[in-house]
Enzyme design. Structure first.
Site, PDB file in Angstrom:
ATOM      1  N   TYR A 166      91.264  80.684  22.163  1.00 48.96           N
ATOM      2  CA  TYR A 166      90.291  80.518  23.361  1.00 48.96           C
ATOM      3  C   TYR A 166      90.749  81.446  24.623  1.00 48.96           C
ATOM      4  O   TYR A 166      90.001  81.916  25.226  1.00 48.96           O
ATOM      5  CB  TYR A 166      90.276  79.327  23.782  1.00 48.96           C
ATOM      6  CG  TYR A 166      89.364  78.821  24.825  1.00 48.96           C
ATOM      7  CD1 TYR A 166      88.038  78.813  24.710  1.00 48.96           C
ATOM      8  CD2 TYR A 166      90.048  78.366  26.047  1.00 48.96           C
ATOM      9  CE1 TYR A 166      86.782  78.606  25.904  1.00 48.96           C
ATOM     10  CE2 TYR A 166      89.005  78.268  27.282  1.00 48.96           C
ATOM     11  CZ  TYR A 166      87.743  78.345  27.307  1.00 48.96           C
ATOM     12  OH  TYR A 166      87.002  78.069  28.305  1.00 48.96           O
TER      13      TYR A 166
ATOM     14  N   LYS B 248      89.183  84.655  26.673  1.00 48.76           N
ATOM     15  CA  LYS B 248      88.413  84.335  27.995  1.00 48.76           C
ATOM     16  C   LYS B 248      89.179  85.686  28.806  1.00 48.76           C
ATOM     17  O   LYS B 248      88.803  86.180  29.833  1.00 48.76           O
ATOM     18  CB  LYS B 248      88.935  83.153  28.628  1.00 48.76           C
ATOM     19  CG  LYS B 248      88.001  81.932  27.966  1.00 48.76           C
ATOM     20  CD  LYS B 248      86.410  82.288  28.338  1.00 48.76           C
ATOM     21  CE  LYS B 248      85.502  81.352  27.630  1.00 48.76           C
ATOM     22  NZ  LYS B 248      83.967  81.791  27.849  1.00 48.76           N
TER      23      LYS B 248
END
Length: 257
Positions: free
Chosen positions: A152, A156
């Protein structure tokens, strides 16, 4: 009034931004992962300028989403809001990509390249992106043991780098990244400290505001203030290498300026 396309706008931050922009009198094109989710939009559906349907984990669907948006017309702004958080395993999309990487990185890249160029681009990131440096050697998690939090964070960071790439390559477009904070959504959970209105405010403002403070490019924002992102995201060499790899993985070239 502007026309804005928002990915992942059936609930959470995407829906909150859509409602805010509609309340301001703007035209909003919504995105739902499936027909069932589109049907759940309720009164928001009747207020929308259009609804496109497709699963961002599928490259075929992502192309169809771009086609649907282009058929509606040119957008003034696109908010790349859709994303997934911690996935229990790498998983595999129809094309064999890691699900987190496909939805959080490949899909916004493809949509950016395939949707007619808007005046403004806004990419939803996270403060956790600062833990995502060093991902270029194994973007798709084919060699490493799966680490959902790391995946994740990397995704990002990659969308911040993508936002900054566009700011550099497309000088006629305002392209920015936003950290909405830890928001009380299905993803964030009920104990998150940031309410939905605060969480959606910066991206909605960047998409439409005529305030001189909002008409900038290549910046990283948190609650209407600029912050310093991870160094790798600001590195043109990293940006170019990332875009080259995304182009090869998707077969989609980012158009020149």
């Amino acid at each position: 009034m502007a026309t804005i396309f928002i990915t992942g706008s059936t609930d959470g931050l995407g829906r909150a931004a859509a409602q805010s922009l509609l309340d301001q009198g703007h035209r909003v094109v919504l995105h739902a992962r499936s027909a069932d989710r589109a049907a759940s939009l309720g009164e928001l559906k009747s207020r929308a300028a259009g609804i496109v349907v497709g699963d961002l984990s599928s490259a075929t669907d992502t192309r169809r989403i771009a086609d649907q948006v282009n058929a509606i017309g040119r957008m003034d702004a696109v908010i790349h809001n859709a994303g997934v958080y911690t996935q229990p395993s790498r998983g595999a999309t129809p094309e064999g990509h890691a699900v987190t990487f496909a939805i959080n990185t490949l899909a916004p890249y493809m949509l950016t390249a395939l949707i007619r160029r808007p005046d403004r681009l806004v990419y939803l990131s996270s403060g956790l992106h600062r833990g995502g440096e060093g991902s270029l050697d194994d973007l798709d998690w084919k060699s490493r043991a799966w680490d959902s939090a790391r995946a994740y964070a990397e995704s990002k960071l990659q969308v911040v780098a993508l936002a900054f790439t566009l700011a550099r390559r497309w000088p006629d477009v305002l392209s920015n990244a936003v950290d909405p904070g830890w928001v009380r959504t299905k993803m964030g959970g009920s104990s998150a400290p940031v309410d939905l209105d605060t969480g959606q405010r910066t991206q909605a403002w960047l998409a439409v505001s005529e305030d001189s403070a909002a008409k900038v490019s290549g910046r990283y924002w948190h609650h209407l203030r600029q912050e310093q992102p991870a160094g790798e995201a600001t590195d043109p060499e990293f940006q170019d290498q990332l875009v080259d790899k995304l182009s090869k993985l998707t077969g989609v070239e980012l158009p020149e300026a």
